[in-house]
Design a protein around this motif. Structure first.
Motif, short mmCIF file in Angstrom:
data_model
loop_
_atom_site.label_atom_id
_atom_site.label_comp_id
_atom_site.label_asym_id
_atom_site.label_seq_id
_atom_site.Cartn_x
_atom_site.Cartn_y
_atom_site.Cartn_z
N LEU A 166 0.83 -1.19 0.00
CA LEU A 166 0.00 0.00 0.00
C LEU A 166 0.87 1.25 0.00
CD1 LEU A 166 -2.86 1.11 0.09
CD2 LEU A 166 -2.75 1.02 2.57
N LEU A 167 1.95 1.24 0.78
CA LEU A 167 2.87 2.38 0.81
C LEU A 167 3.53 2.59 -0.55
CD1 LEU A 167 4.62 1.86 4.25
CD2 LEU A 167 2.94 3.60 3.66
N LEU A 168 3.96 1.50 -1.17
CA LEU A 168 4.60 1.60 -2.48
C LEU A 168 3.62 2.12 -3.52
CD1 LEU A 168 6.75 -1.64 -2.52
CD2 LEU A 168 7.54 0.71 -2.31
N LYS A 169 2.39 1.66 -3.46
CA LYS A 169 1.39 2.11 -4.42
C LYS A 169 1.13 3.59 -4.26
CE LYS A 169 -3.19 1.22 -6.19
NZ LYS A 169 -4.43 0.50 -6.04
N ASN A 170 1.00 4.06 -3.01
CA ASN A 170 0.75 5.47 -2.76
C ASN A 170 1.94 6.33 -3.19
OD1 ASN A 170 -1.79 5.02 -1.79
ND2 ASN A 170 -1.19 5.06 0.35
N SER A 171 3.16 5.90 -2.89
CA SER A 171 4.32 6.69 -3.26
C SER A 171 4.49 6.72 -4.78
CB SER A 171 5.59 6.16 -2.60
OG SER A 171 5.87 4.86 -3.03
N TYR A 172 4.16 5.62 -5.44
CA TYR A 172 4.22 5.60 -6.90
C TYR A 172 3.20 6.55 -7.49
CZ TYR A 172 3.55 4.01 -11.67
OH TYR A 172 3.42 3.98 -13.03
N GLU A 173 1.99 6.54 -6.95
CA GLU A 173 0.94 7.43 -7.45
C GLU A 173 1.31 8.90 -7.21
OE1 GLU A 173 -1.73 6.68 -9.25
OE2 GLU A 173 -1.12 4.59 -9.21
N GLU A 174 1.89 9.20 -6.05
CA GLU A 174 2.31 10.57 -5.75
C GLU A 174 3.42 11.01 -6.70
OE1 GLU A 174 3.39 10.72 -1.65
OE2 GLU A 174 1.35 10.29 -0.97
N ALA A 175 4.39 10.13 -6.93
CA ALA A 175 5.49 10.46 -7.83
C ALA A 175 4.98 10.69 -9.25
CB ALA A 175 6.54 9.35 -7.81
N LYS A 176 4.06 9.85 -9.66
CA LYS A 176 3.49 9.99 -11.00
C LYS A 176 2.74 11.31 -11.13
CE LYS A 176 0.20 7.36 -13.72
NZ LYS A 176 -0.56 6.14 -13.77
N GLN A 177 1.99 11.67 -10.10
CA GLN A 177 1.24 12.92 -10.10
C GLN A 177 2.20 14.11 -10.13
OE1 GLN A 177 -1.43 13.34 -6.80
NE2 GLN A 177 -2.28 15.26 -7.53
N MET A 178 3.27 14.06 -9.34
CA MET A 178 4.25 15.15 -9.33
C MET A 178 4.94 15.28 -10.68
SD MET A 178 5.97 14.75 -5.54
CE MET A 178 7.38 15.69 -6.02
N TYR A 179 5.24 14.14 -11.32
CA TYR A 179 5.87 14.15 -12.64
C TYR A 179 5.00 14.90 -13.64
CZ TYR A 179 7.62 12.32 -17.08
OH TYR A 179 8.11 12.21 -18.36
N PHE A 180 3.70 14.60 -13.65
CA PHE A 180 2.81 15.23 -14.62
C PHE A 180 2.55 16.70 -14.27
CE2 PHE A 180 1.75 10.78 -15.65
CZ PHE A 180 2.11 10.83 -16.98
N GLU A 181 2.56 17.05 -12.99
CA GLU A 181 2.42 18.46 -12.60
C GLU A 181 3.65 19.25 -13.06
OE1 GLU A 181 1.69 18.72 -8.41
OE2 GLU A 181 -0.25 17.70 -8.58
N ASP A 182 4.83 18.67 -12.86
CA ASP A 182 6.05 19.34 -13.31
C ASP A 182 6.07 19.47 -14.83
OD1 ASP A 182 6.97 19.62 -10.72
OD2 ASP A 182 8.18 17.79 -10.79
N LYS A 183 5.59 18.43 -15.49
CA LYS A 183 5.58 18.45 -16.96
C LYS A 183 4.63 19.54 -17.47
CE LYS A 183 6.17 15.37 -20.70
NZ LYS A 183 7.44 14.81 -20.97
N LYS A 184 3.52 19.80 -16.75
CA LYS A 184 2.60 20.87 -17.14
C LYS A 184 3.27 22.23 -17.01
CE LYS A 184 -1.69 18.52 -15.89
NZ LYS A 184 -2.77 18.48 -14.91
N GLN A 185 4.08 22.41 -15.96
CA GLN A 185 4.79 23.67 -15.77
C GLN A 185 5.82 23.91 -16.86
OE1 GLN A 185 6.53 23.51 -11.89
NE2 GLN A 185 4.57 23.70 -10.82
N CYS A 186 6.28 22.84 -17.46
CA CYS A 186 7.31 22.93 -18.50
C CYS A 186 6.73 22.60 -19.88
CB CYS A 186 8.45 21.96 -18.18
SG CYS A 186 9.21 22.24 -16.59
N ALA A 187 5.52 23.01 -20.13
CA ALA A 187 4.85 22.67 -21.38
C ALA A 187 5.60 23.23 -22.59
CB ALA A 187 3.42 23.18 -21.37
N PHE A 188 6.32 24.33 -22.42
CA PHE A 188 7.06 24.92 -23.53
C PHE A 188 8.10 23.97 -24.10
CE2 PHE A 188 9.76 25.78 -19.94
CZ PHE A 188 11.05 25.70 -20.45
#
Length: 145
Positions: free
Chosen positions: A39-61
């Motif tokens: 459960l911890l691994l699943k949550n940390s993976y989901e959080e990391a994935k979400q952070m990756y896509f948030e960062d990618k949105k900030q760098c859309a250029f």
């Protein structure tokens, strides 16, 4: 006589294999409840994935950058990549977008990710080539670019 016994044994084992395979269930049991570390691994993976896509949105250029500046000039020669040409074209690309790359260092990561995907370069080859050409530097010198 020997042929008949071999045939009967072969037929017996063949039928035995067919009969027993239908009783065995090779699927792993599926549980709806996750516990402990999974459960911890699943949550940390989901959080990391979400952070990756948030960062990618900030760098859309980064997705709209003109990577042909590098990919057209930095092509593999028979033995290796041309060091000076690759490094100069990479600096030209990075200096063109330095004002957007500087505030968020993760944008540079996404830029290199896109560059490696578009140019099919081996990992870290451009960093290695520029270190070989200019020596190790902490900052990017955009004077003259």
């Amino acid at each position: 006589m020997g042929f008949k016994i071999c045939f009967v044994l072969l037929l017996f084992f063949f039928l035995l294999g067919i009969a027993t395979s239908s009783f065995l269930d090779y699927d792993t049991p599926k549980t709806s409840v996750e516990k402990g570390r999974s459960l911890l691994l699943k949550n940390s993976y989901e959080e990391a994935k979400q952070m990756y896509f948030e960062d990618k949105k900030q760098c859309a250029f980064v997705n709209n950058m003109n990577y042909t500046i590098v990919t057209s000039q930095c092509t593999r020669q028979p033995l290796s990549y041309p060091v000076a040409t690759c490094c100069k074209s990479l600096k030209r690309l990075m200096c063109k977008y330095r004002d957007q790359l500087n505030p968020n260092p993760k944008c540079a990561f996404f830029m290199f990710e896109n560059l490696h995907n578009k140019g099919k370069y081996p990992p870290t080859i451009l960093k290695y080539l520029c270190e070989q050409f200019e020596g190790k530097k902490k900052d990017l010198d955009c004077f003259g670019y």
